[in-house]
Write a protein that holds these residues in place. Structure first.
Motif, mmCIF file in Angstrom:
data_model
loop_
_atom_site.group_PDB
_atom_site.id
_atom_site.type_symbol
_atom_site.label_atom_id
_atom_site.label_comp_id
_atom_site.label_asym_id
_atom_site.label_seq_id
_atom_site.Cartn_x
_atom_site.Cartn_y
_atom_site.Cartn_z
ATOM 1 N N HIS A 1 0.818 -1.202 0.000
ATOM 2 C CA HIS A 1 0.000 0.000 0.000
ATOM 3 C C HIS A 1 0.862 1.268 0.000
ATOM 4 N N ALA A 2 2.103 1.169 0.504
ATOM 5 C CA ALA A 2 3.007 2.318 0.415
ATOM 6 C C ALA A 2 3.483 2.517 -1.024
ATOM 7 N N LEU A 3 3.683 1.433 -1.767
ATOM 8 C CA LEU A 3 4.004 1.553 -3.194
ATOM 9 C C LEU A 3 2.850 2.220 -3.936
ATOM 10 N N TRP A 4 1.633 1.828 -3.607
ATOM 11 C CA TRP A 4 0.433 2.410 -4.233
ATOM 12 C C TRP A 4 0.389 3.914 -3.978
ATOM 13 N N ASP A 5 0.613 4.316 -2.726
ATOM 14 C CA ASP A 5 0.560 5.744 -2.397
ATOM 15 C C ASP A 5 1.769 6.495 -2.959
ATOM 16 N N THR A 6 2.900 5.804 -3.079
ATOM 17 C CA THR A 6 4.073 6.436 -3.684
ATOM 18 C C THR A 6 3.805 6.807 -5.134
ATOM 19 N N ALA A 7 2.997 6.000 -5.840
ATOM 20 C CA ALA A 7 2.643 6.342 -7.224
ATOM 21 C C ALA A 7 2.001 7.719 -7.288
ATOM 22 N N ARG A 8 1.165 8.047 -6.312
ATOM 23 C CA ARG A 8 0.558 9.390 -6.247
ATOM 24 C C ARG A 8 1.644 10.462 -6.121
ATOM 25 N N SER A 9 2.617 10.241 -5.232
ATOM 26 C CA SER A 9 3.703 11.211 -5.061
ATOM 27 C C SER A 9 4.499 11.389 -6.348
ATOM 28 N N LEU A 10 4.737 10.292 -7.059
ATOM 29 C CA LEU A 10 5.513 10.380 -8.299
ATOM 30 C C LEU A 10 4.766 11.176 -9.359
ATOM 31 N N ILE A 11 3.459 10.982 -9.466
ATOM 32 C CA ILE A 11 2.665 11.764 -10.420
ATOM 33 C C ILE A 11 2.681 13.242 -10.025
ATOM 34 N N ASN A 12 2.580 13.527 -8.724
ATOM 35 C CA ASN A 12 2.694 14.917 -8.265
ATOM 36 C C ASN A 12 4.028 15.527 -8.691
ATOM 37 N N ARG A 13 5.108 14.754 -8.537
ATOM 38 C CA ARG A 13 6.437 15.261 -8.871
ATOM 39 C C ARG A 13 6.581 15.489 -10.373
ATOM 40 N N ALA A 14 5.890 14.681 -11.168
ATOM 41 C CA ALA A 14 5.982 14.835 -12.616
ATOM 42 C C ALA A 14 5.378 16.157 -13.072
ATOM 43 N N TRP A 15 4.282 16.574 -12.441
ATOM 44 C CA TRP A 15 3.574 17.783 -12.874
ATOM 45 C C TRP A 15 4.017 19.030 -12.118
ATOM 46 N N SER A 16 4.353 18.879 -10.834
ATOM 47 C CA SER A 16 4.760 20.054 -10.050
ATOM 48 C C SER A 16 5.627 19.583 -8.879
ATOM 49 N N ALA A 17 5.022 19.458 -7.697
ATOM 50 C CA ALA A 17 5.755 19.002 -6.523
ATOM 51 C C ALA A 17 4.783 18.310 -5.585
ATOM 52 N N ASP A 18 5.318 17.454 -4.737
ATOM 53 C CA ASP A 18 4.513 16.684 -3.803
ATOM 54 C C ASP A 18 4.321 17.482 -2.511
ATOM 55 N N PHE A 19 3.324 17.075 -1.727
ATOM 56 C CA PHE A 19 3.097 17.688 -0.412
ATOM 57 C C PHE A 19 3.506 16.688 0.665
ATOM 58 N N PRO A 20 4.537 17.009 1.450
ATOM 59 C CA PRO A 20 5.030 16.075 2.458
ATOM 60 C C PRO A 20 4.279 16.213 3.782
ATOM 61 N N GLY A 21 4.618 15.335 4.718
ATOM 62 C CA GLY A 21 4.056 15.401 6.067
ATOM 63 C C GLY A 21 4.922 16.214 7.009
ATOM 64 N N THR A 22 5.783 17.050 6.467
ATOM 65 C CA THR A 22 6.667 17.890 7.273
ATOM 66 C C THR A 22 6.987 19.165 6.519
ATOM 67 N N LEU A 23 7.163 20.252 7.263
ATOM 68 C CA LEU A 23 7.515 21.548 6.678
ATOM 69 C C LEU A 23 8.507 22.253 7.593
ATOM 70 N N GLY A 24 9.372 23.044 7.007
ATOM 71 C CA GLY A 24 10.112 24.035 7.770
ATOM 72 C C GLY A 24 9.305 25.325 7.795
ATOM 73 N N LEU A 25 9.345 26.042 8.918
ATOM 74 C CA LEU A 25 8.502 27.241 9.057
ATOM 75 C C LEU A 25 9.188 28.267 9.934
ATOM 76 N N ARG A 26 9.120 29.529 9.520
ATOM 77 C CA ARG A 26 9.500 30.621 10.418
ATOM 78 C C ARG A 26 8.299 30.957 11.299
ATOM 79 N N ARG A 27 8.534 30.967 12.589
ATOM 80 C CA ARG A 27 7.452 31.184 13.555
ATOM 81 C C ARG A 27 6.706 32.484 13.283
ATOM 82 N N SER A 28 7.433 33.541 12.976
ATOM 83 C CA SER A 28 6.805 34.844 12.758
ATOM 84 C C SER A 28 5.856 34.819 11.563
ATOM 85 N N ALA A 29 6.121 33.937 10.583
ATOM 86 C CA ALA A 29 5.285 33.884 9.389
ATOM 87 C C ALA A 29 3.871 33.427 9.703
ATOM 88 N N LEU A 30 3.726 32.578 10.716
ATOM 89 C CA LEU A 30 2.383 32.126 11.091
ATOM 90 C C LEU A 30 1.790 32.991 12.194
#
Length: 356
Positions: free
Chosen positions: A143-172
């Motif tokens: 099932h991780a291979l299945w979901d990875t296919a979604r990430s690969l298609i995202n990467r082909a057209w633009s970029a994927d959305f991960p489960g982690t981000l870097g953030l400047r505190r002041s920005a939020l």
């Protein structure tokens, strides 16, 4: 490229790690606690835990003493009977407000950084307000291979959305947080950008994450399809998939076979394009691209199911029904335009700490 692990003896990073958590069972507790024992050597850690009282107490006992373990503010207690909504947003906003550093790394409970990849995200925050790396699953059950296919298609057209981000505190802080919609990471990114923040996408910075159980993966199918109401052009393309398949199904046998084979080949080729971009072959195996036709067929059906739930008020999620996947960028700009510059002009530089 995948960042090196680094050594625990190195100095702690001038940032803070925010982990929003809300569990209903503790099957993954030993592995998470072991990860946190490494993590606290590299960076100060705050866990914002919306789990029930018994689980919260168990977590506090198992987590390293260096972890700051707090409750999310401003949301109902689990088991109170009140709607929970998107508890992750409450955890993130609480963590950001309580943070003792300007540079933050926000990560889901299944994300597994190395010291090197943490340092890379923090370094990118030197010239950005929000940093978007790339996740990959490790290990890779079916099932991780299945979901990875979604990430690969995202990467082909633009970029994927991960489960982690870097953030400047002041920005939020400048926007007083972000709304508890379904596609919360997209909403956070759009909110920061609407306020005047800079996003940096780093598609070759690979961060491992643990795959969910197969049962949880199956429960995510409708929610992930519903996310695409936040991306109208993608939504339109996905809504066209099922009519195309149905139309091909009524063709004569030879033509039908040719059309289906062509569609499957196109899906694999698109995923393979995403796999080869930005050195992705180092972490994404070719067999993940071969799952692209299955994912496309799932989405062809799932997006119409999501459309039906949209018509009746939204998708069920965590004890609530959420209608909005994420707000349009134009609406967020109307709400937040210029807020980040104004906030930083009004806030003494000494309070925007780079280090806890």
């Amino acid at each position: 490229m995948t960042a090196p692990a680094g050594g625990a003896a190195a100095a702690r990073l001038p940032a803070e790690y925010i982990l929003p958590l809300r569990w209903t069972d503790d099957a993954g507790l030993p592995e998470l606690a072991d990860y946190l024992r490494h993590l606290v050597d590299w960076i100060p850690v705050t866990v914002v835990d919306g789990s029930g009282p018994d689980l919260f107490a168990r977590h506090r006992a198992q987590f390293p003493p260096e972890v700051r373990h707090i409750r999310p503010a401003g949301r109902p207690e689990p088991g109170s009977g009140m709607p929970q909504g998107n508890g992750k947003v409450a955890g993130v906003v609480t963590g950001v407000r309580e943070a003792r550093a300007e540079l933050l790394v926000i990560a889901d409970d299944d994300v597994r950084y190395t010291r090197g990849s943490l340092a890379a995200v923090v370094d990118h925050l030197g010239s950005a307000d929000v940093v978007r790396p790339q996740n990959y699953f490790d290990p890779l059950p079916w099932h991780a291979l299945w979901d990875t296919a979604r990430s690969l298609i995202n990467r082909a057209w633009s970029a994927d959305f991960p489960g982690t981000l870097g953030l400047r505190r002041s920005a939020l802080l400048a926007t007083d947080g972000y709304e508890p919609v379904l596609f919360e990471n997209l909403e956070l990114i759009r909110t920061v950008k609407a306020a005047g923040g800079r996003e940096r996408i780093v598609p070759d910075l690979y961060i491992a994450r643990r795959p969910p159980k197969a049962r949880h993966f199956l429960r995510q199918r409708l929610r992930q399809a519903y996310d695409d109401f936040a991306q109208p052009r993608r939504l339109a393309a996905e809504l066209a998939l099922l009519p195309a398949v149905v139309g091909a199904a009524v063709l004569p046998p030879r033509a039908r076979t040719a059309v289906f084979a062509g569609l499957a080949a196109a899906a694999v080729a698109t995923a393979e394009t995403g796999r080869r971009r930005h050195g992705g072959t180092a972490v994404f195996p070719f067999r993940a691209a071969c799952f692209a036709p299955l994912w496309a067929m799932e989405r062809a059906i799932g997006i119409w199911a999501a459309m039906a739930f949209r018509a009746i008020g939204g998708v069920p999620y965590a004890g609530a029904r959420i209608r909005i996947a994420a707000h349009p960028e134009a609406e967020l700009r109307r709400r937040h335009h210029g807020k980040l510059q104004a906030f930083r002009q009004q806030t003494p530089a000494s309070t925007l700490k780079e280090q806890p």
